[in-house]
Design a protein around this motif. Structure first.
Motif, PDB file in Angstrom:
ATOM      1  N   HIS A 141       0.840  -1.194   0.000  1.00 37.43           N
ATOM      2  CA  HIS A 141       0.000   0.000   0.000  1.00 37.43           C
ATOM      3  C   HIS A 141       0.880   1.251   0.000  1.00 37.43           C
ATOM      4  N   ARG A 152      -0.586   4.501  -0.165  1.00 35.31           N
ATOM      5  CA  ARG A 152      -1.444   5.673   0.103  1.00 35.31           C
ATOM      6  C   ARG A 152      -0.698   6.744   0.899  1.00 35.31           C
ATOM      7  N   PRO A 173       2.814   8.378  -1.609  1.00 31.34           N
ATOM      8  CA  PRO A 173       2.468   8.439  -3.037  1.00 31.34           C
ATOM      9  C   PRO A 173       3.668   8.713  -3.936  1.00 31.34           C
ATOM     10  N   ALA A 193       5.123   5.618  -5.679  1.00 34.42           N
ATOM     11  CA  ALA A 193       4.255   4.786  -6.521  1.00 34.42           C
ATOM     12  C   ALA A 193       4.981   4.250  -7.751  1.00 34.42           C
ATOM     13  N   CYS A 239      -4.194   2.882  -4.839  1.00 34.31           N
ATOM     14  CA  CYS A 239      -3.041   3.115  -3.953  1.00 34.31           C
ATOM     15  C   CYS A 239      -2.484   1.814  -3.391  1.00 34.31           C
TER      16      CYS A 239
END
Length: 250
Positions: free
Chosen positions: A126, A128, A131, A134, A158
């Motif tokens: 994850h 989130r 970011p 990513a 996310c």
């Protein structure tokens, strides 16, 4: 909006959990089940003669915890594991994940805020709360998955999930539809994420109904704004079922 629509056929209802029945939370364990949801699902389970299942990326035990004391048929980890309507369980053989997990843990060390969720036969990273990581997560997990046969990388909201290749929610729905009490019914599936598209494609191919919950591109013909609107639609549908004459199809 009326969903599922009243087509005069008995319905088998399939529902995703996160982002569909429950709002997404900052941490997976912090998801909150709205008051009245368990009672609504129990009522629908009775009205559909047991033809209601949760189809989710979470493990089965997570769903049992959130919906306690209700124990529904569940396909967990996108169908890699599950519990049938008669209580029997299935669990597909877990692929080797050591290489991918090592890459994910290295990413965690480099990017504070990443959360690694280890499941039976799968894992989810994850981002989130990180970011900015990513792109790095996508690239390096994709490379790790490409080097390990039998794995597949899913891109969610996310989150990046590594799971057994060829396992998806559409396959899980078809597994349920092959057995009572789902067999012979019109499938209806609601989900919110790109990981639900395989389920939408499957129910549409089988002449059923697909509903996207929330924003984003989809092949689903119906759409609801969020979990609260889905709850209202299901409650309205339950009232309709309660008002039908005895013996009419659900």
């Amino acid at each position: 909006m009326h969903w599922p629509k009243f087509n005069g056929r008995a319905v088998a209802l399939f529902l995703d959990f996160d982002g569909t029945l429950a709002d997404l939370a900052a941490q997976p364990q912090d998801v909150r089940v709205e008051p009245g949801l368990v009672a609504l699902l129990r009522r629908l389970l009775d009205q559909l003669d047991g033809a209601l299942a949760i189809v989710t990326g979470r493990p089965v035990d997570d769903i049992d915890r959130f919906l306690a004391p209700l124990r529904l048929p569940v396909a967990g980890i996108h169908g890699a594991q599950g519990r049938r309507a008669d209580g029997r369980r299935w669990q597909l053989a877990a692929p080797p994940l050591a290489l991918v997990e090592a890459v994910a843990r290295a990413l965690q060390a480099e990017h504070p805020g990443l959360q690694l969720e280890r499941k039976a036969g799968a894992l989810a990273l994850h981002y989130r709360h990180a970011p900015q990581a990513a792109d790095a997560c996508r690239q390096r997990l994709a490379e790790a998955v490409a080097a390990q046969p039998g794995l597949e990388l899913l891109h969610g909201k996310c989150v990046l999930e590594v799971k057994p290749a060829g396992v998806h929610k559409g396959q899980a729905i078809e597994r349920f539809l092959a057995e009572p009490p789902f067999a012979g019914r019109e499938p209806a599936f609601a989900g919110d994420d790109v990981t639900d598209e395989a389920g939408f494609e499957t129910v549409l191919r089988l002449g059923g109904q697909a509903c996207k919950v929330g924003e984003g591109p989809t092949c689903a013909p119906q759409r609801l704004a969020g979990p609260a609107e889905l709850h209202r639609a299901l409650a309205q549908w339950s009232q309709h079922l309660a008002g039908r004459s005895e013996g009419s199809p659900a």
